[in-house]
Design a protein around this motif. Sequence first.
Motif, PDB file in Angstrom:
ATOM      1  N   GLU A 179     -35.776  43.298 -25.973  1.00 50.52           N
ATOM      2  CA  GLU A 179     -35.770  44.561 -25.476  1.00 50.52           C
ATOM      3  C   GLU A 179     -36.697  44.611 -24.371  1.00 50.52           C
ATOM      4  O   GLU A 179     -36.752  45.140 -23.352  1.00 50.52           O
ATOM      5  N   ARG A 180     -37.958  44.145 -24.880  1.00 47.32           N
ATOM      6  CA  ARG A 180     -39.167  44.257 -23.778  1.00 47.32           C
ATOM      7  C   ARG A 180     -38.901  43.184 -22.749  1.00 47.32           C
ATOM      8  O   ARG A 180     -38.858  43.576 -21.539  1.00 47.32           O
ATOM      9  N   MET A 181     -38.204  42.106 -22.851  1.00 50.68           N
ATOM     10  CA  MET A 181     -37.720  41.109 -21.801  1.00 50.68           C
ATOM     11  C   MET A 181     -36.444  41.736 -21.053  1.00 50.68           C
ATOM     12  O   MET A 181     -36.623  41.426 -19.826  1.00 50.68           O
ATOM     13  N   THR A 182     -35.701  42.592 -21.611  1.00 47.20           N
ATOM     14  CA  THR A 182     -34.891  43.044 -20.748  1.00 47.20           C
ATOM     15  C   THR A 182     -35.460  44.003 -19.840  1.00 47.20           C
ATOM     16  O   THR A 182     -35.033  44.388 -18.822  1.00 47.20           O
ATOM     17  N   ALA A 183     -35.960  44.877 -20.359  1.00 45.18           N
ATOM     18  CA  ALA A 183     -36.962  45.803 -19.483  1.00 45.18           C
ATOM     19  C   ALA A 183     -37.714  45.094 -18.055  1.00 45.18           C
ATOM     20  O   ALA A 183     -37.579  45.427 -17.014  1.00 45.18           O
ATOM     21  N   VAL A 184     -38.328  43.997 -18.519  1.00 46.69           N
ATOM     22  CA  VAL A 184     -39.107  43.091 -17.559  1.00 46.69           C
ATOM     23  C   VAL A 184     -38.164  42.635 -16.340  1.00 46.69           C
ATOM     24  O   VAL A 184     -38.202  42.774 -15.233  1.00 46.69           O
ATOM     25  N   GLY A 185     -37.070  42.160 -16.981  1.00 44.09           N
ATOM     26  CA  GLY A 185     -35.807  41.564 -16.044  1.00 44.09           C
ATOM     27  C   GLY A 185     -35.272  42.869 -15.333  1.00 44.09           C
ATOM     28  O   GLY A 185     -35.149  42.531 -13.851  1.00 44.09           O
ATOM     29  N   THR A 186     -35.018  43.921 -15.734  1.00 44.21           N
ATOM     30  CA  THR A 186     -34.628  45.024 -14.837  1.00 44.21           C
ATOM     31  C   THR A 186     -35.613  45.321 -13.786  1.00 44.21           C
ATOM     32  O   THR A 186     -35.159  45.622 -12.612  1.00 44.21           O
ATOM     33  N   MET A 187     -36.913  45.475 -13.967  1.00 43.66           N
ATOM     34  CA  MET A 187     -37.914  45.982 -13.167  1.00 43.66           C
ATOM     35  C   MET A 187     -38.079  44.749 -12.004  1.00 43.66           C
ATOM     36  O   MET A 187     -37.811  45.119 -10.982  1.00 43.66           O
ATOM     37  N   THR A 188     -37.991  43.431 -12.463  1.00 43.48           N
ATOM     38  CA  THR A 188     -37.962  42.263 -11.680  1.00 43.48           C
ATOM     39  C   THR A 188     -36.667  42.424 -10.505  1.00 43.48           C
ATOM     40  O   THR A 188     -37.037  41.981  -9.267  1.00 43.48           O
ATOM     41  N   ALA A 189     -35.708  42.660 -11.205  1.00 45.25           N
ATOM     42  CA  ALA A 189     -34.563  42.679 -10.305  1.00 45.25           C
ATOM     43  C   ALA A 189     -34.577  43.709  -9.380  1.00 45.25           C
ATOM     44  O   ALA A 189     -34.241  43.596  -8.170  1.00 45.25           O
ATOM     45  N   GLY A 190     -34.998  44.715  -9.876  1.00 44.09           N
ATOM     46  CA  GLY A 190     -34.979  45.942  -8.696  1.00 44.09           C
ATOM     47  C   GLY A 190     -36.101  45.541  -7.648  1.00 44.09           C
ATOM     48  O   GLY A 190     -35.870  46.024  -6.520  1.00 44.09           O
ATOM     49  N   VAL A 191     -37.183  45.301  -7.964  1.00 48.76           N
ATOM     50  CA  VAL A 191     -38.233  44.603  -6.843  1.00 48.76           C
ATOM     51  C   VAL A 191     -37.748  43.614  -5.837  1.00 48.76           C
ATOM     52  O   VAL A 191     -37.591  43.611  -4.493  1.00 48.76           O
ATOM     53  N   ALA A 192     -36.814  42.510  -6.413  1.00 48.70           N
ATOM     54  CA  ALA A 192     -36.360  41.793  -5.751  1.00 48.70           C
ATOM     55  C   ALA A 192     -35.229  42.222  -4.732  1.00 48.70           C
ATOM     56  O   ALA A 192     -35.215  41.668  -3.623  1.00 48.70           O
ATOM     57  N   HIS A 193     -34.396  43.170  -5.179  1.00 46.62           N
ATOM     58  CA  HIS A 193     -33.431  43.590  -4.520  1.00 46.62           C
ATOM     59  C   HIS A 193     -33.954  44.445  -3.184  1.00 46.62           C
ATOM     60  O   HIS A 193     -33.685  44.485  -2.066  1.00 46.62           O
ATOM     61  N   GLU A 194     -35.147  45.327  -3.514  1.00 52.09           N
ATOM     62  CA  GLU A 194     -35.858  45.922  -2.446  1.00 52.09           C
ATOM     63  C   GLU A 194     -36.601  44.924  -1.523  1.00 52.09           C
ATOM     64  O   GLU A 194     -36.398  45.390  -0.317  1.00 52.09           O
ATOM     65  N   LEU A 195     -36.959  43.807  -1.688  1.00 51.81           N
ATOM     66  CA  LEU A 195     -37.510  42.929  -0.924  1.00 51.81           C
ATOM     67  C   LEU A 195     -36.470  42.151  -0.200  1.00 51.81           C
ATOM     68  O   LEU A 195     -36.754  41.984   1.157  1.00 51.81           O
ATOM     69  N   ASN A 196     -35.323  41.987  -0.806  1.00 49.94           N
ATOM     70  CA  ASN A 196     -34.318  40.992  -0.118  1.00 49.94           C
ATOM     71  C   ASN A 196     -33.670  41.724   1.437  1.00 49.94           C
ATOM     72  O   ASN A 196     -33.506  41.099   2.330  1.00 49.94           O
ATOM     73  N   ASN A 197     -33.643  43.044   1.406  1.00 51.19           N
ATOM     74  CA  ASN A 197     -32.945  43.735   2.362  1.00 51.19           C
ATOM     75  C   ASN A 197     -33.969  43.447   3.884  1.00 51.19           C
ATOM     76  O   ASN A 197     -33.603  43.094   4.925  1.00 51.19           O
ATOM     77  N   PRO A 198     -35.279  44.038   3.629  1.00 50.04           N
ATOM     78  CA  PRO A 198     -36.252  43.578   4.720  1.00 50.04           C
ATOM     79  C   PRO A 198     -36.174  42.193   5.354  1.00 50.04           C
ATOM     80  O   PRO A 198     -36.488  41.764   6.449  1.00 50.04           O
ATOM     81  N   LEU A 199     -36.445  41.214   4.256  1.00 54.13           N
ATOM     82  CA  LEU A 199     -36.327  39.913   4.662  1.00 54.13           C
ATOM     83  C   LEU A 199     -35.164  39.511   5.603  1.00 54.13           C
ATOM     84  O   LEU A 199     -35.149  38.595   6.530  1.00 54.13           O
ATOM     85  N   MET A 200     -33.973  39.959   4.909  1.00 50.74           N
ATOM     86  CA  MET A 200     -32.775  39.579   5.943  1.00 50.74           C
ATOM     87  C   MET A 200     -32.759  40.142   7.237  1.00 50.74           C
ATOM     88  O   MET A 200     -32.427  39.624   8.320  1.00 50.74           O
ATOM     89  N   GLY A 201     -33.423  41.352   7.256  1.00 52.58           N
ATOM     90  CA  GLY A 201     -33.629  41.889   8.708  1.00 52.58           C
ATOM     91  C   GLY A 201     -34.652  41.292   9.464  1.00 52.58           C
ATOM     92  O   GLY A 201     -34.347  40.921  10.833  1.00 52.58           O
ATOM     93  N   ILE A 202     -35.569  40.604   8.991  1.00 48.46           N
ATOM     94  CA  ILE A 202     -36.590  39.671   9.754  1.00 48.46           C
ATOM     95  C   ILE A 202     -36.022  38.661  10.063  1.00 48.46           C
ATOM     96  O   ILE A 202     -36.158  37.905  11.309  1.00 48.46           O
ATOM     97  N   LEU A 203     -35.232  37.679   9.273  1.00 50.38           N
ATOM     98  CA  LEU A 203     -34.500  36.583   9.570  1.00 50.38           C
ATOM     99  C   LEU A 203     -33.553  36.743  10.791  1.00 50.38           C
ATOM    100  O   LEU A 203     -33.645  36.008  11.781  1.00 50.38           O
ATOM    101  N   ASN A 204     -32.755  37.847  10.607  1.00 51.70           N
ATOM    102  CA  ASN A 204     -31.707  38.136  11.662  1.00 51.70           C
ATOM    103  C   ASN A 204     -32.605  38.122  13.059  1.00 51.70           C
ATOM    104  O   ASN A 204     -31.927  37.786  14.053  1.00 51.70           O
ATOM    105  N   PHE A 205     -33.510  39.232  12.999  1.00 39.98           N
ATOM    106  CA  PHE A 205     -33.995  39.464  14.180  1.00 39.98           C
ATOM    107  C   PHE A 205     -35.083  38.153  14.768  1.00 39.98           C
ATOM    108  O   PHE A 205     -34.797  37.971  15.967  1.00 39.98           O
ATOM    109  N   THR A 206     -35.554  37.451  13.839  1.00 39.81           N
ATOM    110  CA  THR A 206     -36.243  36.045  14.150  1.00 39.81           C
ATOM    111  C   THR A 206     -34.964  35.082  14.994  1.00 39.81           C
ATOM    112  O   THR A 206     -35.423  34.412  16.178  1.00 39.81           O
ATOM    113  N   GLN A 207     -33.856  35.025  14.234  1.00 35.04           N
ATOM    114  CA  GLN A 207     -32.804  34.008  14.911  1.00 35.04           C
ATOM    115  C   GLN A 207     -32.279  34.674  16.428  1.00 35.04           C
ATOM    116  O   GLN A 207     -32.101  33.684  17.255  1.00 35.04           O
ATOM    117  N   HIS A 208     -31.986  36.029  16.369  1.00 32.60           N
ATOM    118  CA  HIS A 208     -31.850  36.576  17.731  1.00 32.60           C
ATOM    119  C   HIS A 208     -33.049  36.137  18.685  1.00 32.60           C
ATOM    120  O   HIS A 208     -32.575  36.008  19.969  1.00 32.60           O
TER     121      HIS A 208
END
Length: 546
Positions: A314-343
């Motif tokens: 149960e503890r590792m499931t909670a940690v995994g859920t939090m990590t996944a949320g943080v990773a998803h939040e980072l992924n969107n701005p990173l893709m924006g930076i990449l697309n803008f840089t390539q442009h």
Amino acid sequence: MITLSRRKKERAKAMEREDAKPASGTPQPSWPADVPDKPCVLIVDDDEAVVALVSTILKPVFPLRAVQSASEALRILEQQTFHVLLTDQMMPEMHGTRLIQAAKNIQPWIVGLIMTGYGSKDTAVEALKSGAYDFLEKPFGPEELVRTVRRAWNTLHAELSNRSLLRRLQAANAALEAEVAERRRAENALDLSRVGFHNIVERSMDGTVVLDSKGEVKFLNAAARVLLVNRGTAERDELLRSVADAAQPLEVEIARGDGRCGVGELSAVATQWEGEPAVLVSIHDITERKHAERALARLLEEQRKSQSQLIEAERMTAVGTMTAGVAHELNNPLMGILNFTQHCLDCTEEDDGRYAVLEDIEKATRRCIETVANLLTFARMDVQATESFQEVGCDDLVDRVLKLLAYRISKLRVEVIREVAIGLPRIPLRPHQMQWVFFHLLNQALDSVQEGTATVREITVRMLRQGGTLCVSIEDNGPGMAPEVLARILDPFFAATPTASAGKGMGLSTSRTIVEAHGGTLTVHSTPGEGTTLVVQLPVESSRAR
């Protein structure tokens, strides 16, 4: 995807306000004593297409029966044991919520799941009030259906297991209570008058001995003569005098009536014998009680291990859920930076001084995106218990973990040495589980070198094939472990160092459980002052993967 039929939609409004009728008052049967490996699922839906589709999805995973009416479902429930009831809410004969209530009167342990195309807060509240475990809003996908049924079964499986363990504990406790009651009856007999003393004591299963104030034996009943038959007179009298002087009961070896040796409890109380002060020694055969206590201790240890593994999961499931949320939040701005840089790269000439800077930004962004992807992979703890075996390279899993730990490795200034044999085979593994294992083993090694005093901190990861097994060893040059620590390092809740990354001392214990589930072994070798080596051995060909 599963959708509502036109016929269901037409009658949905008419049934919307129908109140659930009270369940019948038939006596409820006792819960099943056996805990099966898989649940038996009963599917109820008057739409033939939905029944066929749901059955097709669940049949490869669970044994099941499917019917198209509530009355047929209740008839089958009278004849066969089921564990999960998956029912539609809108049916001609009765609502799914009423069917679950009626089913629980027949089989009170059954877990009810509602399928509905009109999901709302009121629908959810009504389903839960009726005793349903959860509800599925149509349309839903095969993965969601299987996951929901499996989650419902896991809950029931835990309840069945706990009830089975409770019955065994109650039986053991009853045996102990019977022993205590027997002893009290024997002690009460000592308060009887001297006239009845001989008659009662001579027939007693407990041995009774009376010593005078000088320690001389004045009386032995028949049971005492049998229980102490293996001791000579001098040895017997010395033992009885030591019991009379002891403040607490003594446990000694005795001879049982069947000729075998057992354990006897000898206790002494002050009494009167022929008007003079004396000591009454009781000899009680506690052999069966000792057997019951050992059995109870084993059961409690099994329960403790199960609870500790559940807590860690149960503890590792909670940690995994939090990590996944943080990773998803980072992924969107990173893709924006990449697309803008390539442009910007497309709009900049290569001989422009800014072009090289933009290329560096693109490379750094891609490294960040790769790190986020690794975090998302590691965070998928919810699928580890059910994921299938895949042909995977252990070196790929270790490399992925090293990337996740790159910051800590750099911060601690640890040199990681990889020694990978050429031509290592890909072996059948559950990749997320084994990545989790390597993550904890490498963290354990980092904890060890952090506590050490070596000038150069080193961790060596070796991978090679030894016959039919693939061996992965992680060696550090930390301070090593004392023998008493090494003996307990794989126990639940035991942390080897104050900075242990496992947090609750469950990392190595859970890792061993996962490795053994793959048919392998996890061993720890350590010498104080010379470092520690963690060794994982996995079969190259596993029957579990087939």
